[in-house]
Design a protein around this motif. Structure first.
Motif, PDB file in Angstrom:
ATOM      1  N   SER A  35     -26.097  10.818  31.506  1.00 33.39           N
ATOM      2  CA  SER A  35     -27.206  10.427  32.366  1.00 33.39           C
ATOM      3  C   SER A  35     -27.700   9.044  31.959  1.00 33.39           C
ATOM      4  O   SER A  35     -27.255   8.472  30.958  1.00 33.39           O
ATOM      5  CB  SER A  35     -28.353  11.439  32.261  1.00 33.39           C
ATOM      6  N   ALA A  36     -28.628   8.519  32.735  1.00 32.44           N
ATOM      7  CA  ALA A  36     -29.231   7.232  32.407  1.00 32.44           C
ATOM      8  C   ALA A  36     -30.129   7.385  31.185  1.00 32.44           C
ATOM      9  O   ALA A  36     -30.604   8.479  30.867  1.00 32.44           O
ATOM     10  CB  ALA A  36     -30.032   6.721  33.599  1.00 32.44           C
ATOM     11  N   SER A  65     -22.327  -0.790  17.749  1.00 28.31           N
ATOM     12  CA  SER A  65     -23.366  -0.874  18.778  1.00 28.31           C
ATOM     13  C   SER A  65     -23.154   0.149  19.883  1.00 28.31           C
ATOM     14  O   SER A  65     -22.029   0.426  20.295  1.00 28.31           O
ATOM     15  CB  SER A  65     -23.377  -2.278  19.376  1.00 28.31           C
ATOM     16  N   GLY A  66     -24.277   0.704  20.366  1.00 26.78           N
ATOM     17  CA  GLY A  66     -24.209   1.638  21.481  1.00 26.78           C
ATOM     18  C   GLY A  66     -23.816   3.049  21.107  1.00 26.78           C
ATOM     19  O   GLY A  66     -23.479   3.859  21.982  1.00 26.78           O
ATOM     20  N   ILE A  97     -24.048  10.366  20.546  1.00 30.31           N
ATOM     21  CA  ILE A  97     -24.775   9.782  21.672  1.00 30.31           C
ATOM     22  C   ILE A  97     -24.155   8.406  21.883  1.00 30.31           C
ATOM     23  O   ILE A  97     -24.235   7.536  20.999  1.00 30.31           O
ATOM     24  CB  ILE A  97     -26.281   9.665  21.380  1.00 30.31           C
ATOM     25  N   THR A  98     -23.512   8.207  23.039  1.00 29.43           N
ATOM     26  CA  THR A  98     -22.671   7.033  23.239  1.00 29.43           C
ATOM     27  C   THR A  98     -22.948   6.361  24.579  1.00 29.43           C
ATOM     28  O   THR A  98     -22.948   7.024  25.620  1.00 29.43           O
ATOM     29  CB  THR A  98     -21.171   7.437  23.205  1.00 29.43           C
ATOM     30  N   GLU A  99     -23.176   5.052  24.549  1.00 29.15           N
ATOM     31  CA  GLU A  99     -23.255   4.281  25.782  1.00 29.15           C
ATOM     32  C   GLU A  99     -21.852   4.171  26.384  1.00 29.15           C
ATOM     33  O   GLU A  99     -20.903   3.802  25.691  1.00 29.15           O
ATOM     34  CB  GLU A  99     -23.786   2.876  25.509  1.00 29.15           C
ATOM     35  N   ALA A 100     -21.734   4.494  27.663  1.00 31.26           N
ATOM     36  CA  ALA A 100     -20.451   4.381  28.364  1.00 31.26           C
ATOM     37  C   ALA A 100     -20.747   3.870  29.767  1.00 31.26           C
ATOM     38  O   ALA A 100     -21.146   4.645  30.645  1.00 31.26           O
ATOM     39  CB  ALA A 100     -19.736   5.722  28.408  1.00 31.26           C
ATOM     40  N   VAL A 104     -25.354   7.317  29.397  1.00 29.37           N
ATOM     41  CA  VAL A 104     -25.288   7.711  27.995  1.00 29.37           C
ATOM     42  C   VAL A 104     -24.709   9.121  27.939  1.00 29.37           C
ATOM     43  O   VAL A 104     -25.213  10.038  28.598  1.00 29.37           O
ATOM     44  CB  VAL A 104     -26.677   7.680  27.331  1.00 29.37           C
ATOM     45  N   GLN A 105     -23.652   9.272  27.164  1.00 30.70           N
ATOM     46  CA  GLN A 105     -22.999  10.570  27.023  1.00 30.70           C
ATOM     47  C   GLN A 105     -23.447  11.246  25.731  1.00 30.70           C
ATOM     48  O   GLN A 105     -23.494  10.614  24.675  1.00 30.70           O
ATOM     49  CB  GLN A 105     -21.478  10.387  26.991  1.00 30.70           C
TER      50      GLN A 105
END
Length: 298
Positions: A35-36, A65-66, A97-100, A104-105
């Motif tokens: 989700s965002a 990062s991320g 917790i990963t920015e993709a 964010v997953q």
């Protein structure tokens, strides 16, 4: 005759249930949500949900990062670890917790899969349910999947290591000396190896440490978590919960799973050659072993 038929039916149900259980396909990770948001916001939400569900956060790791990885344990995980030879490897679960892209997953290691690749006494289904309740469960991912039976005897290919063929990194006079020395050495953050967490296994002379790996320069990149993941974690749904790596103190010896096993259990479908393949990190197993050994040796 009726009694015989009832008994036969019951037997068939048991056999069928056993076959179905044995044939269940397991994958390394579970996608909880996407989700965002930001990694910081999601990390705070995840930690609250985990502690409310009875988990204890033992460490956090942000290798690049991320990304943030939260490592947890609970009484069920430690109890199962104490009942299992080298069970310390399965004493924690990792949540990433990963920015993709624009989302964010949130994902986590699949407890049932891990219980089998680490040959544990129990299948950690209760832990699996607790994580799903706390964080959500969209799908398992990370591989085409294997059965529990195959997971328990897994190795990537002929000639490569099994779970019961770890590296012996160091040997001390006693468990007490070993665990104190390893804790101090990892906490010193030398050789690109840093301490992320420590969990002592109840009723055993065994402790598991999570370690971060960071190469100081390009020559040391093959032991670097960021470099390794840039080569192998290339799919849309990220397998960030592969990290961090472990060091196990059991008795008076210090062990680590050989990377050709430890990486392969989380990326079993990775090709041997070509783009995003094991060939691109061919030097990684020895680089990780050498860095860990140099750090924890007596």
């Amino acid at each position: 005759m009726k009694i015989k038929n009832v008994l036969l039916s019951a037997l068939l149900i048991c056999v069928t249930t056993g076959v179905q259980a044995a044939d269940v396909i397991l994958k390394p990770f579970v996608l909880a949500s996407k989700s965002a948001g930001t990694v910081t916001e999601k990390s705070a939400q995840v930690k609250t949900a985990l502690t409310t569900a009875g988990f204890t956060v033992v460490g956090e790791y942000a290798p690049y990062s991320g990304v943030n990885i939260i490592v947890v344990t609970n009484d069920e995980l430690k109890k199962n670890a104490s009942a299992t030879e080298a069970g310390g490897y399965g004493a924690v679960q990792r949540i990433s917790i990963t920015e993709a892209g624009k989302e964010v997953q949130v994902s986590y290691t699949n407890p049932v899969y891990m219980s089998n690749v680490y040959r544990m006494k129990g299948d950690l289904s209760a832990v699996n349910n607790s994580l799903a309740t706390a964080l959500g469960r969209v799908e398992e991912f990370g591989a085409k999947g294997i059965t529990a039976a195959k997971a328990r005897k897994y190795h990537y290919m002929i000639g490569m290591e099994y779970f019961d063929e770890p590296d012996v990194l160091a040997e001390y006079a006693s468990y007490e000396e070993a665990v104190q020395a390893v804790d101090a050495k990892l906490s010193a953050n030398k050789n690109g190896v840093s301490k992320v967490y420590r969990v002592d296994i109840p009723g055993k002379k065994e402790s598991v440490f999570g370690v971060g790996l960071k190469g100081a320069n390009d020559a040391a990149k093959y032991m670097d978590d960021r470099f390794i993941m840039s080569e192998i974690d290339f799919r849309d749904v990220k397998s960030t919960a592969h990290l961090p790596y472990e060091v196990l103190v059991s008795g008076n010896k210090v062990y680590a799973l050989y990377a050709r096993f430890r990486i392969a259990i989380n990326f079993p479908d990775l090709s041997m050659m070509g783009k995003n393949s094991f060939m691109n990190i061919m030097k990684t197993p020895d680089a990780i072993r050498d860095s860990l050994k140099k750090t924890v040796q007596k």
